[in-house]
Scaffold this motif. Structure first.
Motif, PDB file in Angstrom:
ATOM      1  N   LEU A 214      33.014  35.387  29.741  1.00 53.64           N
ATOM      2  CA  LEU A 214      31.269  36.205  28.975  1.00 53.64           C
ATOM      3  C   LEU A 214      30.796  37.455  29.328  1.00 53.64           C
ATOM      4  N   SER A 215      30.732  37.909  28.334  1.00 51.13           N
ATOM      5  CA  SER A 215      29.291  39.420  28.649  1.00 51.13           C
ATOM      6  C   SER A 215      28.451  39.640  28.017  1.00 51.13           C
ATOM      7  N   VAL A 216      27.073  39.711  28.420  1.00 51.03           N
ATOM      8  CA  VAL A 216      26.448  39.919  27.443  1.00 51.03           C
ATOM      9  C   VAL A 216      25.698  41.170  28.348  1.00 51.03           C
ATOM     10  N   GLY A 217      25.329  41.937  27.748  1.00 56.50           N
ATOM     11  CA  GLY A 217      24.371  43.363  27.143  1.00 56.50           C
ATOM     12  C   GLY A 217      25.322  44.069  28.119  1.00 56.50           C
ATOM     13  N   GLY A 218      27.172  44.059  27.888  1.00 55.29           N
ATOM     14  CA  GLY A 218      27.708  44.928  27.956  1.00 55.29           C
ATOM     15  C   GLY A 218      27.942  43.879  29.726  1.00 55.29           C
ATOM     16  N   GLN A 219      27.531  43.731  30.665  1.00 54.02           N
ATOM     17  CA  GLN A 219      27.229  43.235  31.973  1.00 54.02           C
ATOM     18  C   GLN A 219      28.254  41.375  31.941  1.00 54.02           C
ATOM     19  N   THR A 220      28.624  41.431  32.782  1.00 54.76           N
ATOM     20  CA  THR A 220      29.767  40.715  32.675  1.00 54.76           C
ATOM     21  C   THR A 220      29.510  39.649  33.537  1.00 54.76           C
ATOM     22  N   VAL A 221      29.637  38.035  32.781  1.00 53.17           N
ATOM     23  CA  VAL A 221      28.268  37.226  33.407  1.00 53.17           C
ATOM     24  C   VAL A 221      29.345  35.961  33.935  1.00 53.17           C
ATOM     25  N   PHE A 222      30.969  35.840  33.237  1.00 51.89           N
ATOM     26  CA  PHE A 222      32.079  35.353  33.691  1.00 51.89           C
ATOM     27  C   PHE A 222      33.037  36.023  33.601  1.00 51.89           C
ATOM     28  N   PRO A 223      33.523  36.371  34.409  1.00 51.33           N
ATOM     29  CA  PRO A 223      35.180  37.517  34.025  1.00 51.33           C
ATOM     30  C   PRO A 223      36.066  36.802  33.007  1.00 51.33           C
ATOM     31  N   ALA A 224      37.075  37.432  32.558  1.00 45.51           N
ATOM     32  CA  ALA A 224      38.187  37.144  31.741  1.00 45.51           C
ATOM     33  C   ALA A 224      38.926  36.991  32.861  1.00 45.51           C
ATOM     34  N   ILE A 225      39.917  35.951  32.670  1.00 46.14           N
ATOM     35  CA  ILE A 225      41.009  35.635  33.565  1.00 46.14           C
ATOM     36  C   ILE A 225      42.642  35.125  32.681  1.00 46.14           C
ATOM     37  N   TRP A 226      43.038  35.551  31.757  1.00 46.71           N
ATOM     38  CA  TRP A 226      43.633  36.537  30.958  1.00 46.71           C
ATOM     39  C   TRP A 226      43.068  36.775  30.024  1.00 46.71           C
ATOM     40  N   GLY A 227      44.597  37.865  29.067  1.00 49.42           N
ATOM     41  CA  GLY A 227      43.885  38.887  28.407  1.00 49.42           C
ATOM     42  C   GLY A 227      43.764  40.003  28.819  1.00 49.42           C
ATOM     43  N   ASP A 228      43.393  41.386  27.149  1.00 51.28           N
ATOM     44  CA  ASP A 228      43.043  43.115  27.933  1.00 51.28           C
ATOM     45  C   ASP A 228      42.040  42.771  28.996  1.00 51.28           C
ATOM     46  N   MET A 229      40.909  41.787  29.122  1.00 48.09           N
ATOM     47  CA  MET A 229      39.750  42.164  29.448  1.00 48.09           C
ATOM     48  C   MET A 229      39.978  41.751  31.109  1.00 48.09           C
ATOM     49  N   SER A 230      41.508  40.994  31.110  1.00 46.06           N
ATOM     50  CA  SER A 230      41.657  40.226  32.403  1.00 46.06           C
ATOM     51  C   SER A 230      42.052  41.424  34.055  1.00 46.06           C
ATOM     52  N   ASN A 231      42.842  40.983  34.890  1.00 49.03           N
ATOM     53  CA  ASN A 231      44.068  41.951  35.916  1.00 49.03           C
ATOM     54  C   ASN A 231      44.918  41.591  35.495  1.00 49.03           C
ATOM     55  N   ASN A 232      45.949  42.702  35.145  1.00 48.00           N
ATOM     56  CA  ASN A 232      46.820  43.288  35.515  1.00 48.00           C
ATOM     57  C   ASN A 232      48.097  41.807  36.099  1.00 48.00           C
ATOM     58  N   TRP A 233      49.194  42.620  35.663  1.00 51.82           N
ATOM     59  CA  TRP A 233      50.007  41.746  36.178  1.00 51.82           C
ATOM     60  C   TRP A 233      50.451  41.751  37.723  1.00 51.82           C
ATOM     61  N   GLY A 234      49.775  42.908  38.087  1.00 51.55           N
ATOM     62  CA  GLY A 234      50.070  43.115  39.433  1.00 51.55           C
ATOM     63  C   GLY A 234      49.188  43.066  40.624  1.00 51.55           C
ATOM     64  N   ALA A 235      48.486  42.061  40.032  1.00 51.89           N
ATOM     65  CA  ALA A 235      46.598  41.554  41.024  1.00 51.89           C
ATOM     66  C   ALA A 235      47.524  39.974  41.899  1.00 51.89           C
ATOM     67  N   GLY A 236      46.574  40.497  42.525  1.00 51.38           N
ATOM     68  CA  GLY A 236      46.929  38.904  43.790  1.00 51.38           C
ATOM     69  C   GLY A 236      46.746  37.822  43.049  1.00 51.38           C
ATOM     70  N   ILE A 237      45.907  37.903  42.379  1.00 58.84           N
ATOM     71  CA  ILE A 237      45.875  36.830  42.308  1.00 58.84           C
ATOM     72  C   ILE A 237      46.353  35.685  40.841  1.00 58.84           C
ATOM     73  N   VAL A 238      47.284  36.404  40.199  1.00 58.64           N
ATOM     74  CA  VAL A 238      48.650  36.233  39.354  1.00 58.64           C
ATOM     75  C   VAL A 238      49.437  35.263  40.078  1.00 58.64           C
ATOM     76  N   ARG A 239      49.593  35.271  40.773  1.00 57.31           N
ATOM     77  CA  ARG A 239      50.036  34.907  41.920  1.00 57.31           C
ATOM     78  C   ARG A 239      49.632  32.913  41.821  1.00 57.31           C
ATOM     79  N   VAL A 240      50.499  31.962  41.022  1.00 55.45           N
ATOM     80  CA  VAL A 240      49.762  30.879  41.308  1.00 55.45           C
ATOM     81  C   VAL A 240      49.603  29.586  42.414  1.00 55.45           C
ATOM     82  N   VAL A 241      49.595  30.345  43.673  1.00 53.81           N
ATOM     83  CA  VAL A 241      48.802  30.099  44.872  1.00 53.81           C
ATOM     84  C   VAL A 241      48.058  30.579  45.169  1.00 53.81           C
ATOM     85  N   THR A 242      47.742  32.004  45.508  1.00 54.42           N
ATOM     86  CA  THR A 242      46.766  32.379  45.556  1.00 54.42           C
ATOM     87  C   THR A 242      45.854  32.222  44.435  1.00 54.42           C
ATOM     88  N   ALA A 243      45.946  31.968  43.267  1.00 54.16           N
ATOM     89  CA  ALA A 243      44.995  31.524  42.513  1.00 54.16           C
ATOM     90  C   ALA A 243      44.257  29.953  42.525  1.00 54.16           C
TER      91      ALA A 243
END
Length: 337
Positions: A214-243
């Motif tokens: 959720l973003s309001v007025g261009g400010q992130t309230v709650f981040p995307a956790i998948w999709g184009d607006m999220s981190n990419n496949w190299g981010a640490g949190i995509v590892r299941v154990v880290t998530a």
């Protein structure tokens, strides 16, 4: 002088503030607050550090210009979206993952990086500086292009990291209490179906049914956790154990440790099985990329695996989200020769 400890709720996390050096009584108050929230008490040999706050900064004797730079680093850390379109190409802030302004234990508190770097990192197989570690967050978690080393943004962010590490020992010999996103023991089986149901019930109110946040007025309230607006496949949190560790210790926001271990792992498995922008180390072939990165990183992620819900191979695409290039210059080996 015995410093007083105050706890203030901020975006569902806790901030601990103190007005003098840590003593045993204050440290015990800090630990008691965390254990009341369901976090484990530190082991006997673990290092417990209470990071200073921005209020502490104002009362310090640091040079006014250094204070200004640290404040700028805090501003960039908590509102990284101000760099959107130049260095950041999703709707994340640094504080989206490092909660409590980067101070919260069990949410990868960032002060630990300031006292343990430079150090060898398996992900890129060379010794990383603090600036390079920050650059990695921009490259992967922000799906972005890092600010230049030594530039104003990088100096400010580094200064903020080091401010939070004030009075902590450099290269500590003992383990650091609350470091990273420690995960509970993995259950025997993970379920995509259970994870989807738990996500819809307990996570979608903030992150959306489609994971878009959720973003309001261009400010992130709650981040995307998948999709184009999220981190990419190299981010640490995509590892299941880290998530799973992040979810168990921090989610739903303001309710740490409210999910049982199975729920945390199932939700992590479900979220980690959704598509996102390509790993910057992509060679043009997902199987080849996986072969080159599996041992150092992807053996704990769903990248290149077949999603059980529809048979899709995850990561088999060239989508970069909004990022203009695949691989920033920071994604390269360094040998010091």
């Amino acid at each position: 002088m015995i410093r007083t400890l105050t706890c203030a709720a901020l975006s569902g996390t806790l901030l601990f503030s103190a007005d003098a050096k840590t003593d045993e009584k204050t440290t015990q108050q800090y630990i008691n607050t965390l254990t009341e929230l369901g976090f484990p008490a530190p082991e006997e040999n673990e290092l417990v550090h209470i990071p200073p706050t921005m209020e502490d900064l104002e009362g310090s004797e640091l040079h006014p210009e250094l204070k200004r730079v640290i404040r700028r680093g805090h501003d960039l850390f908590t509102n990284t979206q101000q760099l959107r379109g130049e260095y950041v190409f999703n709707n994340m802030n640094c504080s989206s993952c490092h909660l409590g302004e980067g101070r919260m234990p069990f949410s990868a508190p960032i002060w630990a990086a300031a006292v343990t770097l430079p150090d060898f990192r398996g992900k890129n197989a060379h010794v990383n500086s603090l600036e390079e570690r920050i650059a990695g967050c921009f490259t992967y978690s922000m799906n972005g292009v890092p600010p230049e080393y030594g530039g104003d943004h990088m100096v400010a962010l580094s200064a903020y990291h080091q401010w939070l590490a004030k009075d902590a020992p450099v290269y500590p010999q003992q383990p650091i209490y609350g470091r990273g996103f420690p995960a509970p023991e993995r259950p025997e089986e993970l379920s995509y179906t259970r994870g989807e149901a738990a996500f819809q019930e307990k996570c979608s109110v903030c992150h959306g049914d489609d994971g878009g946040g959720l973003s309001v007025g261009g400010q992130t309230v709650f981040p995307a956790i998948w999709g184009d607006m999220s981190n990419n496949w190299g981010a640490g949190i995509v590892r299941v154990v880290t998530a799973a560790g992040f979810i168990k210790n921090n989610m739903p926001l303001g309710q740490p440790n409210s999910l049982d271990d199975q729920e945390a792992w199932d939700i992590a498995y479900y979220v980690s099985s959704q598509e996102r922008p390509q790993d910057p180390r992509y060679t043009g072939d997902v199987k080849e990329t996986l072969e080159q990165t599996r041992e150092a990183f992807h053996k704990h992620s769903m990248y290149g695996r077949i999603r059980e819900s529809d048979g899709q191979m995850l990561g088999d695409h060239s989508n970069l989200g909004e990022k203009p290039i695949l691989k920033p210059d920071t994604v390269r080996p360094r040998t010091f020769k």
